[in-house]
Design an enzyme around this catalytic site. Structure first.
Site, PDB file in Angstrom:
ATOM      1  N   GLU A  50       2.640   5.099  -4.051  1.00  0.00           N
ATOM      2  CA  GLU A  50       2.659   6.037  -5.173  1.00  0.00           C
ATOM      3  C   GLU A  50       4.018   6.744  -5.353  1.00  0.00           C
ATOM      4  O   GLU A  50       4.294   7.126  -6.501  1.00  0.00           O
ATOM      5  CB  GLU A  50       1.539   7.080  -4.998  1.00  0.00           C
ATOM      6  CG  GLU A  50       0.139   6.508  -5.126  1.00  0.00           C
ATOM      7  CD  GLU A  50      -0.282   5.680  -3.924  1.00  0.00           C
ATOM      8  OE1 GLU A  50      -1.062   4.729  -4.100  1.00  0.00           O
ATOM      9  OE2 GLU A  50       0.188   5.954  -2.805  1.00  0.00           O
ATOM     10  N   ASP A 100       0.848  -1.188   0.000  1.00  0.00           N
ATOM     11  CA  ASP A 100       0.000   0.000   0.000  1.00  0.00           C
ATOM     12  C   ASP A 100       0.888   1.244   0.000  1.00  0.00           C
ATOM     13  O   ASP A 100       2.115   1.159   0.142  1.00  0.00           O
ATOM     14  CB  ASP A 100      -0.875  -0.055   1.261  1.00  0.00           C
ATOM     15  CG  ASP A 100      -1.972   0.991   1.274  1.00  0.00           C
ATOM     16  OD1 ASP A 100      -2.260   1.566   0.203  1.00  0.00           O
ATOM     17  OD2 ASP A 100      -2.553   1.221   2.351  1.00  0.00           O
TER      18      ASP A 100
END
Length: 926
Positions: free
Chosen positions: A513, A510
């Site tokens: 980005e 997770d």
């Protein structure tokens, strides 16, 4: 011999590839007339534009300013390509004309909408000229020259054009700096050894201005025409535009919206960003690929292999503009001609997805906020108590000590090793979350992951060469540099240390980005070309460093400016490699950030959605888009992540989610529980029943994943993939197919007991009863009480199913039931891929069974094309045949009479077959 005709003003300045063998001769050059101007259209366009502008000026009292030059009035509104795309700038006539562009003000658009650009390119705006074009073994190489500088700094005056006719259905066009190397995406792509012999496309060039014109030979459809606007190639601003042959365009992720993109002045930004899925925002991943349906039902796809910050501007011409702020223009064009083939061809370039372990296709349960391993365990026991299928239990970041990777909360999660042991004893699996931000504040010598990463130099660095420090869940953090191969080894060692205590089965990566609670770093970002480029695409936050690290951060492979969109892919690659080394089995990884080729290493979930009905709907175009991107293992958080669900919403969402390829119910902290055991007996039973239906279909689903892994087929599939000639299917995104043959029509709104869905032409059978529905290709109203999900089987197909158990391990030992859905001609076909469900490379090593089922002239045959010992452990117990027109007098199994049942709805059932999957057989009804 290839020749280029001398041009007159009536002829486009193009070169046509007439024969593939000879060297081109550039015998003529001329100016290309605007692409939208034909013989009669020219006068009409001038007249209409002039009248429109004059009328607006009278109405507006002159606020539109002085009359534009005639060349500007020539350009219809829908064909105005934006010359001043900068956001948050009030574009004045002075600013616009300083770029040499046309300025015509238009009425302001509705709130939240983009409108017609006021500043746009005139037909004669300077572009590149194709100076030379020569043959190569694989295609052509050309030189492009710009004689007048454009308006962005560091304009590159000489470009190299490489064209490779890679296959009959794939064309590769690359434009880069002719003199200096530039950053290119470090992605393994196929290298062809010979030129395509019979391409189904024809390629032309405009010489001055330079442009690419690509046509489909069979129909003459123009797929690309880049003469519509000038090519701009500056160091940090690359732009190329094209006309589109239709308005039906898909892909270009990751975004929330309908499956078909609006071309009404719609800009899609590609820059990985941590934000709850919201319309018009750039989301977690970047996928610069689109698929377009052409008139008549053909399809093509275009992939721009570029990882820099990018936006794609769509307009109603129809037209498209690629804008990126680095790298090169490296295009692959896929000619299909049907949409399934386009996606297969795309994956031949980026790589086919990995084969998941069978247990990955079971039901997964998670929440943030279990609070303890004992509370997690209680949920697992409750699921078992109600005999609700579950294959994997997950934990979010609350299992960690202070939210630090590779640690365990020794108070609240002390029993986690025992829980994992219990899961394994019951044939279940454990998955935990990991974030790439490594806590940097622990006392030296107390936290090995940071100490060792620092010692080895494995973190993203600032321009001063020190670790860039941001802030994530544990507080101040450094960020692992997965572009460095040494980081992969460190990542493996960390995972090995933790696995020794908690033998996990899969990993959830997770925040990759990468996400940062600060903008840039604790010290902000330095001034300079990376953090403050000449042009910033329309990213959320208006800065490349918004809620992520500085674009100037240094990584082993390049600067973060180039690598940002690759961060999740590189982490997934490191994680897959580590899992294989640790467990020696197929890795299971779910990643939030993704990039083309991600399917080779991980699946994806659609992020932090909300417990709302519209979020449930948006999950369908979301999962179908990722099918196009070559990531078939995809799903959304069932029942919604944030906010509080309702029993009705969660029941309907569990029904839909049971048909996500990746099926997980996940919930945030401080909200009421939403696992199936938390609801009333009626809702709980409905959820259990639909999960049992999913588990019964696992042999079919697993076989679909085999075809995805082998040749790039989609698993969850838009209806238009199977019915490309039926225009009514092109915009459908409230239903989907599994493979070719199972139609899923969920309820997506509250308070209803029926659902209206499109049923393509032909005979479809109710999955549960076998009753037939004959459709001419129409919307049909279906009964849908709260406990019912509508499923229909397409005529001519055979679905392998299995008696469901509460885990995939139990299910795979149960007898198979083959469901035959006869076509109007009495034929059907299906197949089954079978292996041990977890070993690496079973197909590649030949450790599998593959069985084909066929029906013709009232004879069913099972043919074993490849066998392994695994197939001897399972039997085919039942054959259900839908659409048998009249009652049989007898049924013969391998020539021996067998008892059977026949119902009024034309369903023939033969039970107690007891046939080993490893042996072929035939069954005949007379």
């Amino acid at each position: 011999m290839r020749s280029y005709q001398k041009l007159t003003t009536a002829q486009p300045a193009s070169c046509r590839v007439e024969e593939e063998g000879a060297a081109p001769m550039a015998s003529g050059r001329g100016k290309l007339a605007p692409w939208w101007v034909g013989s009669g259209l020219l006068v009409a366009a001038v007249l209409l534009s002039t009248i429109t502008v004059w009328v607006l000026r009278q109405v507006s009292g002159g606020w539109l300013g002085p009359t534009p030059p005639p060349k500007c009035l020539l350009v219809p509104e829908s064909h105005r390509f934006d010359c001043y795309p900068e956001r948050h700038v009030v574009v004045t006539q002075e600013l616009c004309e300083s770029r040499g562009c046309c300025f015509i003000q238009s009425p302001p658009p509705a709130e939240g909408k983009q409108g017609v650009p006021w500043c746009f390119y005139p037909p004669d705006f300077p572009s590149y000229t194709l100076e030379s074009l020569n043959q190569t073994a694989l295609g052509m190489v050309g030189l492009l020259v710009r004689r007048e500088k454009a308006y962005y700094p560091q304009d590159i005056e000489r470009l190299r054009l490489d064209v490779e006719f890679e296959t009959d259905t794939r064309l590769h066009i690359k434009i880069t700096d002719a003199a200096n190397p530039r950053y290119e995406v470090p992605l393994d792509v196929p290298r062809v050894m010979k030129r395509a012999e019979n391409p189904i496309y024809s390629l032309n060039f405009s010489w001055d201005p330079f442009g690419v014109l690509l046509q489909r030979k069979a129909t003459g459809t123009v797929l690309l025409n880049t003469t519509v606007a000038p090519l701009i190639f500056a160091d940090q601003f690359l732009q190329i535009s094209t006309s589109l042959p239709s308005k039906f365009l898909y892909g270009l992720g990751e975004h929330r919206g309908s499956l078909v993109h609006s071309l009404d002045w719609n800009t899609l930004t590609l820059w990985a960003r941590d934000v709850s899925p919201t319309e018009s925002f750039n989301l977690y991943g970047a996928h610069p690929f689109y698929l377009l349906m052409e008139e008549g039902g053909d399809a093509h796809g275009v992939f721009l292999l570029n990882s820099n910050a990018m936006e794609v501007a769509l307009q109603p011409a129809p037209g498209l503009t690629w804008r990126t702020i680095g790298g090169v223009l490296d295009f692959y064009i896929f000619l299909g001609p049907d949409p399934n083939m386009v996606i297969q061809q795309y994956q031949q370039v980026i790589g086919f997805p990995a084969m998941p372990p069978l247990w990955a296709l079971g039901f997964h349960l998670c929440r943030w906020g279990y609070g303890s391993s004992n509370e997690t365990w209680q949920t697992v026991r409750a699921m078992r108590n109600y005999q609700i299928p579950q294959d994997a239990q997950w934990n979010d970041i609350d299992y960690m000590d202070g939210y630090r990777d590779f640690t365990l909360d020794s108070q609240k999660f002390a029993s986690l090793p025992s829980l994992v042991e219990d899961l394994h004893r019951h044939g279940q699996h454990y998955v935990m979350i990991l974030d790439p931000g490594i806590s940097s504040t622990s006392p030296h010598g107390s936290y090995w992951p940071f100490d060792e990463g620092l010692r080895r130099g494995l973190f993203l660095n600032t321009t001063q060469g020190r670790p860039l420090i941001g802030q994530v869940w544990p507080g101040f953090t450094a960020f692992a540099d997965f572009s460095n191969p040494d980081t992969h080894q460190w990542w493996l060692e960390n995972l090995q240390h933790f696995y020794a205590h908690v033998p996990f089965d899969g990993l959830w990566i997770d925040m990759n980005e990468p996400s940062n609670f600060m903008d840039g770093s604790e010290d902000g970002c330095p001034p300079g070309e990376f953090d403050s480029p000449p042009y910033t695409p329309a990213v959320l936050g208006d800065s490349l460093s918004a809620k992520t690290v500085c674009a100037s951060a240094k990584q082993k492979a390049s600067v973060h400016y180039n690598l940002h969109n690759l961060y999740g892919l590189m982490e997934a690659k490191a994680t897959a490699s580590a899992l294989i080394k640790i467990r020696g089995k197929r890795p299971f990884i779910i990643s939030r950030s993704t990039f083309p080729s991600q399917g080779r290493y991980s699946g994806h979930w659609l992020g932090d959605n909300r417990s709302q009905w519209k979020d449930m709907y948006y999950s369908i175009p979301g999962l179908l888009s990722f099918s196009l991107f070559g990531i078939p293992l995809v799903g959304a958080d069932i029942c919604g992540f944030s906010g509080s669900t309702s029993e009705e919403l969660c029941t309907r969402w569990m029904q839909l989610g049971a048909f996500y390829p990746f099926s997980r119910n996940h919930n945030t902290q401080n909200e009421k529980a939403q696992d199936p055991t938390a609801f009333s007996p009626a809702a709980r039973t409905a959820m259990k029943d639909v999960l049992l239906t999913r588990y019964s279909l696992l042999p079919f689903l697993y076989t679909l994943f085999h075809h995805a892994h082998l040749q790039g087929d989609t698993v969850a599939r838009p209806l238009f993939f199977e019915f490309p000639r039926d225009v009514a299917t092109w915009e459908l995104d409230r239903q989907f197919l599994w493979g070719q043959s199972l139609l899923v029509t969920p309820v997506l709104e509250p308070g209803v007991h029926s659902v209206t869905g499109y049923v393509p032409q032909g005979t479809w059978y109710d999955f549960y009863t076998g009753s037939s529905v004959n459709s001419s290709g129409e919307m049909l109203k279906m009964s849908a009480p709260l406990e019912h999900l509508n499923l229909h089987i397409r005529e001519g197909s055979i679905l392998p199913t299995q008696k469901p158990g509460t885990t995939t391990e139990v299910t795979r030992g149960n007898p198979l039931r083959l469901i035959v859905a006869l076509s109007s001609h009495g034929t059907a076909w299906g197949d089954l891929f079978w292996d041990d469900g977890e070993s690496l490379d079973t197909f590649e090593k030949g450790n599998y069974s593959y069985v084909v089922f066929n029906v013709t002239q009232n004879i069913f045959t099972s043919t074993v094309l490849h066998a392994s010992t695994e197939a001897t452990k399972v039997t085919i117990g039942t054959l259900s045949i839908f659409g048998v027109q009249k009652p049989p007098s007898k049924v013969l199994l391998n020539g021996q009479e067998k008892p059977f049942s026949y119902l009024d709805n034309q369903v023939l059932t033969v039970s107690d077959l007891g046939m080993s999957l490893s042996q072929g057989f035939s069954l005949q009804w007379l």
